[in-house]
Design an enzyme around this catalytic site. Structure first.
Site, mmCIF file in Angstrom:
data_model
loop_
_atom_site.group_PDB
_atom_site.id
_atom_site.type_symbol
_atom_site.label_atom_id
_atom_site.label_comp_id
_atom_site.label_asym_id
_atom_site.label_seq_id
_atom_site.Cartn_x
_atom_site.Cartn_y
_atom_site.Cartn_z
ATOM 1 N N ARG A 78 35.608 49.931 51.560
ATOM 2 C CA ARG A 78 34.323 49.662 50.898
ATOM 3 C C ARG A 78 34.038 48.162 50.841
ATOM 4 O O ARG A 78 32.908 47.753 50.593
ATOM 5 C CB ARG A 78 34.320 50.241 49.477
ATOM 6 C CG ARG A 78 34.388 51.754 49.408
ATOM 7 C CD ARG A 78 33.181 52.413 50.049
ATOM 8 N NE ARG A 78 31.925 51.946 49.465
ATOM 9 C CZ ARG A 78 31.412 52.378 48.297
ATOM 10 N NH1 ARG A 78 32.027 53.322 47.619
ATOM 11 N NH2 ARG A 78 30.288 51.881 47.824
ATOM 12 N N ASN A 162 37.005 37.660 45.948
ATOM 13 C CA ASN A 162 36.202 38.761 45.384
ATOM 14 C C ASN A 162 37.051 40.035 45.287
ATOM 15 O O ASN A 162 37.050 40.737 44.268
ATOM 16 C CB ASN A 162 34.972 38.990 46.271
ATOM 17 C CG ASN A 162 34.117 40.156 45.799
ATOM 18 O OD1 ASN A 162 33.673 40.190 44.654
ATOM 19 N ND2 ASN A 162 33.908 41.136 46.669
ATOM 20 N N ARG A 167 40.084 44.136 42.369
ATOM 21 C CA ARG A 167 41.184 45.094 42.567
ATOM 22 C C ARG A 167 42.496 44.700 41.904
ATOM 23 O O ARG A 167 43.419 45.524 41.861
ATOM 24 C CB ARG A 167 41.405 45.326 44.067
ATOM 25 C CG ARG A 167 40.166 45.821 44.814
ATOM 26 C CD ARG A 167 39.659 47.169 44.316
ATOM 27 N NE ARG A 167 38.561 47.649 45.165
ATOM 28 C CZ ARG A 167 38.009 48.842 45.036
ATOM 29 N NH1 ARG A 167 38.401 49.678 44.108
ATOM 30 N NH2 ARG A 167 37.019 49.209 45.838
HETATM 31 C C1 LIG Z 1 37.180 49.647 39.375
HETATM 32 C C2 LIG Z 1 36.245 50.035 40.499
HETATM 33 C C3 LIG Z 1 35.626 51.270 40.476
HETATM 34 C C4 LIG Z 1 34.739 51.651 41.513
HETATM 35 N N1 LIG Z 1 34.133 52.883 41.485
HETATM 36 C C5 LIG Z 1 33.271 53.228 42.460
HETATM 37 C C6 LIG Z 1 32.600 54.486 42.431
HETATM 38 O O1 LIG Z 1 32.784 55.306 41.520
HETATM 39 N N2 LIG Z 1 31.757 54.812 43.450
HETATM 40 C C7 LIG Z 1 31.490 53.934 44.474
HETATM 41 O O2 LIG Z 1 30.693 54.260 45.365
HETATM 42 N N3 LIG Z 1 32.128 52.739 44.539
HETATM 43 C C8 LIG Z 1 32.997 52.368 43.571
HETATM 44 N N4 LIG Z 1 33.630 51.155 43.634
HETATM 45 C C9 LIG Z 1 33.424 50.303 44.828
HETATM 46 C C10 LIG Z 1 32.463 49.130 44.527
HETATM 47 O O3 LIG Z 1 31.196 49.617 44.155
HETATM 48 C C11 LIG Z 1 32.336 48.223 45.770
HETATM 49 O O4 LIG Z 1 31.773 48.978 46.836
HETATM 50 C C12 LIG Z 1 33.660 47.678 46.241
HETATM 51 O O5 LIG Z 1 34.433 47.220 45.159
HETATM 52 C C13 LIG Z 1 33.411 46.531 47.230
HETATM 53 O O6 LIG Z 1 32.992 45.413 46.492
HETATM 54 P P1 LIG Z 1 31.958 44.370 47.062
HETATM 55 O O7 LIG Z 1 30.663 45.019 47.433
HETATM 56 O O8 LIG Z 1 31.879 43.236 46.067
HETATM 57 O O9 LIG Z 1 32.736 43.828 48.376
HETATM 58 P P2 LIG Z 1 32.141 43.474 49.790
HETATM 59 O O10 LIG Z 1 31.506 44.640 50.427
HETATM 60 O O11 LIG Z 1 33.273 42.813 50.534
HETATM 61 O O12 LIG Z 1 31.006 42.439 49.498
HETATM 62 C C14 LIG Z 1 31.324 41.137 48.987
HETATM 63 C C15 LIG Z 1 30.074 40.551 48.352
HETATM 64 O O13 LIG Z 1 29.106 40.334 49.363
HETATM 65 C C16 LIG Z 1 27.820 40.627 48.851
HETATM 66 N N5 LIG Z 1 27.247 41.719 49.654
HETATM 67 C C17 LIG Z 1 27.897 42.493 50.574
HETATM 68 N N6 LIG Z 1 27.068 43.364 51.135
HETATM 69 C C18 LIG Z 1 25.860 43.170 50.555
HETATM 70 C C19 LIG Z 1 24.592 43.788 50.692
HETATM 71 N N7 LIG Z 1 24.361 44.797 51.525
HETATM 72 N N8 LIG Z 1 23.587 43.331 49.938
HETATM 73 C C20 LIG Z 1 23.765 42.319 49.072
HETATM 74 N N9 LIG Z 1 24.951 41.697 48.862
HETATM 75 C C21 LIG Z 1 25.980 42.112 49.596
HETATM 76 C C22 LIG Z 1 27.989 41.002 47.386
HETATM 77 O O14 LIG Z 1 27.843 39.833 46.610
HETATM 78 C C23 LIG Z 1 29.418 41.476 47.322
HETATM 79 O O15 LIG Z 1 30.013 41.332 46.033
HETATM 80 C C24 LIG Z 1 34.500 50.751 42.604
HETATM 81 C C25 LIG Z 1 35.140 49.501 42.613
HETATM 82 C C26 LIG Z 1 36.003 49.135 41.584
HETATM 83 C C27 LIG Z 1 36.681 47.785 41.639
#
Ligand SMILES: Cc1cc2nc3c(=O)[nH]c(=O)nc-3n(C[C@H](O)[C@H](O)[C@H](O)COP(=O)(O)OP(=O)(O)OC[C@H]3O[C@@H](n4cnc5c(N)ncnc54)[C@H](O)[C@@H]3O)c2cc1C
Length: 220
Positions: A78, A162, A167
């Site tokens: 993800r 990040n 995590r």
């Molecule tokens: C404790 C926990 C529980 C979770 N539970 C769920 C759940 O129930 N269901 C679920 O679906 N997911 C869940 N997740 C996953 C979470 O929603 C994120 O998808 C995952 O942690 C990846 O994080 P991220 O998007 O910051 O990372 P990355 O995808 O690596 O992105 C890094 C950063 O880049 C930016 N970015 C990346 N892509 C975009 C974009 N398209 N538009 C704008 N900015 C962008 C954002 O600032 C993002 O923080 C959970 C995560 C955690 C830590």
């Protein structure tokens, strides 16, 4: 779970320090490689404090991760700012039962037995389907989230910060938290200045993104 840092930018702290210095200097980037260790430290500390972290994207880290569950890798992939290569369940025949057992299940004999029996049944069905000439890519539909897998991931330092924030948090599930902590330990060995304050947001920002007041790490 095995986690090994198998590759990284050859000078993971110098390049970001050069990039940061370039932004505030008339010196051409090719002439910035004479930065002393002290100058590198000072500039890195400043960019991380101010969150001008685009410069640390110049440093990348590649980890080999084995014997983890498909549940974990589903959570890992993800993280979009990363590159992945994962063992294929289409091309690799997984006829031996290899699976991860969560500690909440392994700590009790009864639950462990129920779990192991379920896994045995699942793998028997998987192997029966293969014997019936069902291709591995379709037989795998019966395999569980617990199935062991191997994956390689490359992330730049900014994306790793990040990842560690999300995590290493006690709210993240135990398996991906274990992975994140192992990756952080490895990354710190080769880029201690970039990762010295890395970790969950309660450590890096003194805030709890989860607002979990019952967490032992909840910022005072
Ligand atoms: C404790 C926990 C529980 C979770 N539970 C769920 C759940 O129930 N269901 C679920 O679906 N997911 C869940 N997740 C996953 C979470 O929603 C994120 O998808 C995952 O942690 C990846 O994080 P991220 O998007 O910051 O990372 P990355 O995808 O690596 O992105 C890094 C950063 O880049 C930016 N970015 C990346 N892509 C975009 C974009 N398209 N538009 C704008 N900015 C962008 C954002 O600032 C993002 O923080 C959970 C995560 C955690 C830590």
């Amino acid at each position: 779970m095995n986690v090994k840092l198998i590759g990284y930018t050859s000078n993971p702290e110098k390049l970001p320090a050069m990039a940061a210095t370039l932004t505030h200097s008339k010196i051409k980037p090719e002439n910035l490689n004479k930065l002393s260790e002290k100058e590198q430290s000072a500039v890195l500390e400043q960019v991380i404090k101010l969150r001008h972290t685009s410069v640390i994207e110049h440093a990348s880290f590649t980890f080999a991760i084995s014997d983890v569950s498909r549940s974990l890798t589903h959570q890992l992939v993800r993280h979009r700012i990363a590159s992945f290569s994962q063992q294929s369940q289409r091309y690799v025949n997984l006829n031996e039962p290899n699976y991860v057992v969560p500690p909440s299940i392994s700590k009790n004999k009864k639950t462990k037995k129920a779990y192991d029996d379920t896994m045995e049944t699942i793998w028997n069905h998987y192997n029966t389907l293969l014997e019936m000439k069902i291709p591995a890519e379709d037989a795998r539909y019966v395999l569980p989230n617990a199935t062991q897998t191997n994956i390689m991931v490359t992330m730049n330092a900014r994306s790793l910060l990040n990842f560690f924030e999300l995590r290493c948090c006690l709210h993240a599930q135990w398996e991906i938290r274990m992975l994140a902590n192992k990756m952080l330990r490895e990354a710190k060995k080769v880029a201690p200045r970039i990762f010295q304050h890395a970790g969950p947001s309660c450590q890096t920002k003194r805030i709890c993104l989860e607002k979990k007041k019952d967490c032992p790490l909840y910022p005072k």
